[in-house]
Structure formats: structure tokens, C-alpha cells
Design an enzyme around this catalytic site. Sequence first.
Site, short mmCIF file in Angstrom:
data_model
loop_
_atom_site.label_atom_id
_atom_site.label_comp_id
_atom_site.label_asym_id
_atom_site.label_seq_id
_atom_site.Cartn_x
_atom_site.Cartn_y
_atom_site.Cartn_z
N ASP A 183 0.86 -1.19 0.00
CA ASP A 183 0.00 0.00 0.00
C ASP A 183 0.89 1.24 0.00
O ASP A 183 1.38 1.67 1.04
CB ASP A 183 -0.91 0.00 1.23
CG ASP A 183 -1.93 1.14 1.19
OD1 ASP A 183 -1.74 2.08 0.40
OD2 ASP A 183 -2.90 1.07 1.96
N HIS A 188 0.60 8.03 3.86
CA HIS A 188 1.28 7.31 4.93
C HIS A 188 2.78 7.60 4.98
O HIS A 188 3.47 7.09 5.86
CB HIS A 188 1.08 5.80 4.75
CG HIS A 188 -0.36 5.40 4.67
ND1 HIS A 188 -1.25 5.58 5.71
CD2 HIS A 188 -1.08 4.85 3.65
CE1 HIS A 188 -2.45 5.15 5.35
NE2 HIS A 188 -2.38 4.70 4.11
#
Length: 280
Positions: A183, A188
Site C-alpha cells: 500500500d 502514509h
Amino acid sequence: MALPRESLMALHAQGEIAYSEKDVMLYALGVGMGGDPLDPRELAFVYERGLKVLPSFAAMLMLLGPTLDIGLNWLMLVHGEQRLEIHRSLPPAALLSAESRVVGMSDKGKEKGALIFVETVLAEARQPLATLMATIFARGDGGDGDAGRPPPALRAPPARPPDAEIEIPTRPDQALLYRLTGDRNPVHADPAFASAAGFPRPVLHGLCTYAIACRAVMQTYCDFDPTRIRSFDARFSAPVFPGETIAVRMWRDEAEISFEAAVHSRSSTVLENGKAVLAL
């Protein structure tokens, strides 16, 4: 705008997912296993000798499978819930088939958006290994009515005090490590991107928090035996920032473990209405 209900309900995709022992070990490290490298129970998930696979690894594999092009604004989509049913334990390395489809929609109203339920089945040699159900909240779309068969609502934990609570710290670089499992969303990792998305700094992946909660249940009630986990469901309610400590509260009723996760330092509940079913 209203969701294109008929076209969404017709979406279906198939593909293959290959993974190796290295992927299994990297995933385990990414969710904090091996923090005590001298604990043989943790070492079993990060060392190829007798390698064990975390049940939540199946949820990460879902992201590597066939992609459904739902044709909506991805900036307005939120991963609302994740459900996992384990039929057989995942092997340390495999070539799996994956089949994904939209199985239901729950309309919240024209101004409130809609929930989209996406089912993915992972199989090896035509034998199902796991069934996953992701609930996607389309915040900017709604008003076209319900469709298909939405899953039953997740239940809140019992009203009594929890039977157990365990705190698991995350590392400041946890998201940078976890994102290597597949991911690569920049929210993030990239401070500027996270700021543009409304966060003060990059956030931890929801599925990493989900995996940490799975580890807490497995550690508390299964003595780190992943084969005891038969299903694992939770709702994502707030983000975790890398470096924070996640407290997992658990309630046991025979084979069913209700749970929720919180960051006490911010008085924030980050996972709600969790339920795990164990093999007794």
C-alpha cells in the site's frame, strides 16, 4: 452525485496473486512482530524456519489482487470496515487466485454518501483459503438506493468492563516499513501530502492497525497460534499516527472475542465493533 448502481453491482474481476516467504516476513515485521527477537513465539512469524503466517496477511493480499474500477472520486473514498473469514491457513508461499465483486450497496442519502461492499475470495488450486469483505464509504456519492446484500452490521462490545487489555507500541517509522508490503498511498509517507489530506503528519495504514489488533487477540487468547483465528472483523473509526501506542481492549464470550482499539494519549478510539471468532 448518485452512484451508478447497476454498473457497480455488475463489477467483477479475477486475477492471480503470488507471494513468497520474504513477503510474509516483511509483512510481519511491518505490523510489529519480532519486536522481541528472542521470543520464539514472535520469531516464528519473521524467520523462515517453520514460518507462520499472520491471519491478517490475507487482508493485505486483497489489495494486491484484481482491481475493480468503480469510477468514483478516490479522494472521497474511505475504508470503513474490514471483515475476514479464514477457511484454511495461508501457506508461507503460494500462487493464489483472487476473485472480487461488489455484493451490495447501502445508500445513506444524497448528501451523506453510500456504503459499497466488496467481496474478495482467495483460493489455492480452487480451494478457498479466505473470504474478505471490505466496506468502502463513498462520501461524495449517494441517493440511488440500496442494492444487493449488505452484510449484517457489526455489533458494539459488551457493556461490562473488558476482560483483558494489551498495549502495543508502534514505531515512528512503522508506516514507512508497512507500505513496502504493497500500500504505497503517500498519505502514509509524505508529510506534504498528509497535510493536504487534512492530517498533521502521515498516518498509519488502517490495515496495519487492524493487524496489530489481530496480533493482540492472538497473543492474549491463542498463545500466538494463527490457526486459532477463524474470522476477524472491525470498523475503522480514527487514524493512528506512527509512534503511538495502541491499546486493544477485549471481551471474551466462549469462542467469540469482542474488541476495540484506542490511543489513550489522544483519548481516541481507532477501531470499533471488533469481533474475532476462535477455534476452540
